[in-house]
Design a protein around this motif. Structure first.
Motif, mmCIF file in Angstrom:
data_model
loop_
_atom_site.group_PDB
_atom_site.id
_atom_site.type_symbol
_atom_site.label_atom_id
_atom_site.label_comp_id
_atom_site.label_asym_id
_atom_site.label_seq_id
_atom_site.Cartn_x
_atom_site.Cartn_y
_atom_site.Cartn_z
ATOM 1 N N LYS A 89 4.640 -1.863 3.798
ATOM 2 C CA LYS A 89 3.973 -0.575 3.861
ATOM 3 C C LYS A 89 4.913 0.538 3.396
ATOM 4 O O LYS A 89 6.119 0.415 3.443
ATOM 5 C CB LYS A 89 3.507 -0.299 5.299
ATOM 6 C CG LYS A 89 2.448 -1.278 5.785
ATOM 7 C CD LYS A 89 1.824 -0.810 7.093
ATOM 8 C CE LYS A 89 2.741 -1.015 8.273
ATOM 9 N NZ LYS A 89 2.069 -0.682 9.549
ATOM 10 N N HIS A 90 4.330 1.636 2.972
ATOM 11 C CA HIS A 90 5.120 2.813 2.591
ATOM 12 C C HIS A 90 5.792 3.369 3.839
ATOM 13 O O HIS A 90 5.358 3.108 4.960
ATOM 14 C CB HIS A 90 4.181 3.858 1.977
ATOM 15 C CG HIS A 90 4.873 4.887 1.148
ATOM 16 N ND1 HIS A 90 5.520 5.968 1.693
ATOM 17 C CD2 HIS A 90 5.000 5.000 -0.190
ATOM 18 C CE1 HIS A 90 6.016 6.710 0.719
ATOM 19 N NE2 HIS A 90 5.718 6.143 -0.436
ATOM 20 N N ILE A 114 -1.128 3.252 8.352
ATOM 21 C CA ILE A 114 -1.819 2.146 7.711
ATOM 22 C C ILE A 114 -1.947 1.017 8.727
ATOM 23 O O ILE A 114 -0.953 0.403 9.111
ATOM 24 C CB ILE A 114 -1.038 1.668 6.460
ATOM 25 C CG1 ILE A 114 -0.916 2.809 5.444
ATOM 26 C CG2 ILE A 114 -1.730 0.462 5.816
ATOM 27 C CD1 ILE A 114 0.001 2.493 4.272
ATOM 28 N N HIS A 115 -3.175 0.751 9.184
ATOM 29 C CA HIS A 115 -3.422 -0.272 10.196
ATOM 30 C C HIS A 115 -3.790 -1.583 9.497
ATOM 31 O O HIS A 115 -4.948 -1.801 9.152
ATOM 32 C CB HIS A 115 -4.532 0.172 11.141
ATOM 33 C CG HIS A 115 -4.203 1.412 11.917
ATOM 34 N ND1 HIS A 115 -3.267 1.429 12.937
ATOM 35 C CD2 HIS A 115 -4.659 2.691 11.811
ATOM 36 C CE1 HIS A 115 -3.180 2.655 13.437
ATOM 37 N NE2 HIS A 115 -4.004 3.438 12.768
ATOM 38 N N ILE A 116 -2.787 -2.444 9.302
ATOM 39 C CA ILE A 116 -3.002 -3.702 8.597
ATOM 40 C C ILE A 116 -4.045 -4.575 9.297
ATOM 41 O O ILE A 116 -4.857 -5.242 8.661
ATOM 42 C CB ILE A 116 -1.670 -4.479 8.470
ATOM 43 C CG1 ILE A 116 -0.664 -3.684 7.616
ATOM 44 C CG2 ILE A 116 -1.902 -5.859 7.859
ATOM 45 C CD1 ILE A 116 -1.097 -3.462 6.180
ATOM 46 N N PRO A 136 0.830 -1.213 0.000
ATOM 47 C CA PRO A 136 0.000 0.000 0.000
ATOM 48 C C PRO A 136 0.861 1.259 0.000
ATOM 49 O O PRO A 136 1.870 1.323 0.702
ATOM 50 C CB PRO A 136 -0.798 -0.117 1.297
ATOM 51 C CG PRO A 136 0.070 -0.959 2.192
ATOM 52 C CD PRO A 136 0.772 -1.931 1.277
ATOM 53 N N THR A 137 0.478 2.231 -0.799
ATOM 54 C CA THR A 137 1.197 3.506 -0.797
ATOM 55 C C THR A 137 0.741 4.331 0.404
ATOM 56 O O THR A 137 -0.142 3.912 1.165
ATOM 57 C CB THR A 137 0.966 4.270 -2.111
ATOM 58 O OG1 THR A 137 1.854 5.400 -2.158
ATOM 59 C CG2 THR A 137 -0.461 4.778 -2.243
ATOM 60 N N HIS A 138 1.330 5.503 0.589
ATOM 61 C CA HIS A 138 1.012 6.290 1.779
ATOM 62 C C HIS A 138 -0.416 6.841 1.730
ATOM 63 O O HIS A 138 -1.036 6.925 0.677
ATOM 64 C CB HIS A 138 2.017 7.422 1.965
ATOM 65 C CG HIS A 138 2.120 8.346 0.783
ATOM 66 N ND1 HIS A 138 1.092 9.158 0.373
ATOM 67 C CD2 HIS A 138 3.146 8.583 -0.079
ATOM 68 C CE1 HIS A 138 1.466 9.861 -0.671
ATOM 69 N NE2 HIS A 138 2.701 9.524 -0.978
ATOM 70 N N ARG A 139 -0.908 7.196 2.877
ATOM 71 C CA ARG A 139 -2.225 7.816 3.004
ATOM 72 C C ARG A 139 -2.028 9.252 3.484
ATOM 73 O O ARG A 139 -1.274 9.509 4.420
ATOM 74 C CB ARG A 139 -3.091 7.061 4.023
ATOM 75 C CG ARG A 139 -3.254 5.558 3.732
ATOM 76 C CD ARG A 139 -4.106 5.321 2.483
ATOM 77 N NE ARG A 139 -4.460 3.909 2.338
ATOM 78 C CZ ARG A 139 -3.731 3.031 1.666
ATOM 79 N NH1 ARG A 139 -2.598 3.396 1.093
ATOM 80 N NH2 ARG A 139 -4.130 1.764 1.554
ATOM 81 N N GLU A 167 -1.186 9.673 7.656
ATOM 82 C CA GLU A 167 -2.177 8.729 8.180
ATOM 83 C C GLU A 167 -1.585 7.330 8.231
ATOM 84 O O GLU A 167 -1.162 6.794 7.207
ATOM 85 C CB GLU A 167 -3.418 8.745 7.282
ATOM 86 C CG GLU A 167 -4.548 7.855 7.765
ATOM 87 C CD GLU A 167 -5.738 7.897 6.816
ATOM 88 O OE1 GLU A 167 -6.459 6.890 6.746
ATOM 89 O OE2 GLU A 167 -5.934 8.933 6.145
ATOM 90 N N ILE A 203 -7.440 -3.900 8.184
ATOM 91 C CA ILE A 203 -7.715 -4.233 6.781
ATOM 92 C C ILE A 203 -7.959 -5.729 6.625
ATOM 93 O O ILE A 203 -8.839 -6.154 5.875
ATOM 94 C CB ILE A 203 -6.535 -3.783 5.887
ATOM 95 C CG1 ILE A 203 -6.330 -2.267 6.003
ATOM 96 C CG2 ILE A 203 -6.785 -4.175 4.427
ATOM 97 C CD1 ILE A 203 -5.080 -1.764 5.311
#
Length: 250
Positions: A248-249, A222-224, A212-215, A220, A227
């Motif tokens: 992750k990014h 990234i809470h795997i 996943p790229t950044h949010r 923000e 998901i």
């Protein structure tokens, strides 16, 4: 008053940048940087390590982080702390500069007339830089003036693409001539083509890769675990003999 001081600072920066075009460049000296000088990572890192093992190149990493300087020196390689007299002297003499994001990976004020090689840090699956109209107004008079001024001292710039398919995309994204886009592949992927080096994966296994790229520009997290139901997924993948690799990014 603050705006006046800021303007004076910018003018001084450009004057210095143009003056550095007069510096004699050593084409056996190459400076490296990545991620605005804040990380020892990416394609720049891999090429730096390879260059540091050679006798015909002096490779120097420039970073804002003192711990990274110490880490690189413990590896037996050369590194300088951003903003020091030592770092600026090296950048003033370097014939080559290698980056993976943009000119701010190094102190580009001191790179006038150096050959700059942007290895980039991925493939353009999304619109980037000049093609990303949401980032800024790239065609504003102020931006056009900045671009035209910078191009004079920093115009010897080349971008590394992974295949001919991406050449026109790079031309548009970076607004460069076709001869400034070089198809060489990314240094961090070289390991997959070197039969002598062990591969960082599971031979003969089924791999699912999730990158996943950044949010929100990295602000923000990234809470795997939100998901995927990780326990249930682990049991399912184990039964099918699959591996899920998550990167992750930053």
């Amino acid at each position: 008053m603050i705006k006046v001081l800021k303007a004076v600072k910018v003018v001084f920066k450009y004057i210095v940048m143009f003056l550095t075009m007069l510096m004699p460049r050593d084409y056996k000296l190459c400076v490296f940087g990545a991620w605005l000088g804040e990380r020892f990572a990416d394609n720049s890192k891999q090429l730096f390590i390879e260059a540091s093992e050679r006798d015909d190149i002096r490779a120097v990493w420039i970073t804002k982080d003192k711990t990274i300087v110490d880490e690189i020196r413990k590896m037996g390689y050369e590194a300088c702390l951003w903003g020091t007299k030592e770092a600026r002297k090296v950048q003033l003499r370097a014939g080559y500069a290698v980056i993976s994001n943009g000119i701010s990976d190094l102190e580009h004020t001191f790179l006038g007339n150096a050959i700059i090689i942007d290895l980039w840090h991925g493939v353009p699956l999304k619109k980037v830089v000049y093609d990303n109209k949401y980032e800024k107004n790239w065609d504003s008079p102020k931006q056009k003036l900045r671009d035209s001024l910078i191009y004079i001292p920093l115009g010897k710039m080349y971008f590394v693409a992974t295949s001919e398919m991406f050449v026109p995309i790079y031309q548009s994204a970076f607004r460069r001539r076709k001869d400034q886009i070089i198809c060489l592949g990314q240094p961090r992927s070289d390991i997959f083509f070197d039969e002598k080096k062990p591969k960082p994966y599971f031979p003969g296994k089924n791999i699912i890769l999730y990158c996943p790229t950044h949010r929100n520009e990295g602000k923000e997290p990234i809470h795997i675990e939100k998901i995927f139901e990780l326990d249930k997924l682990e049991k399912y993948l184990a039964g099918k003999d699959y591996y899920l690799v998550i990167k992750k990014h930053f």
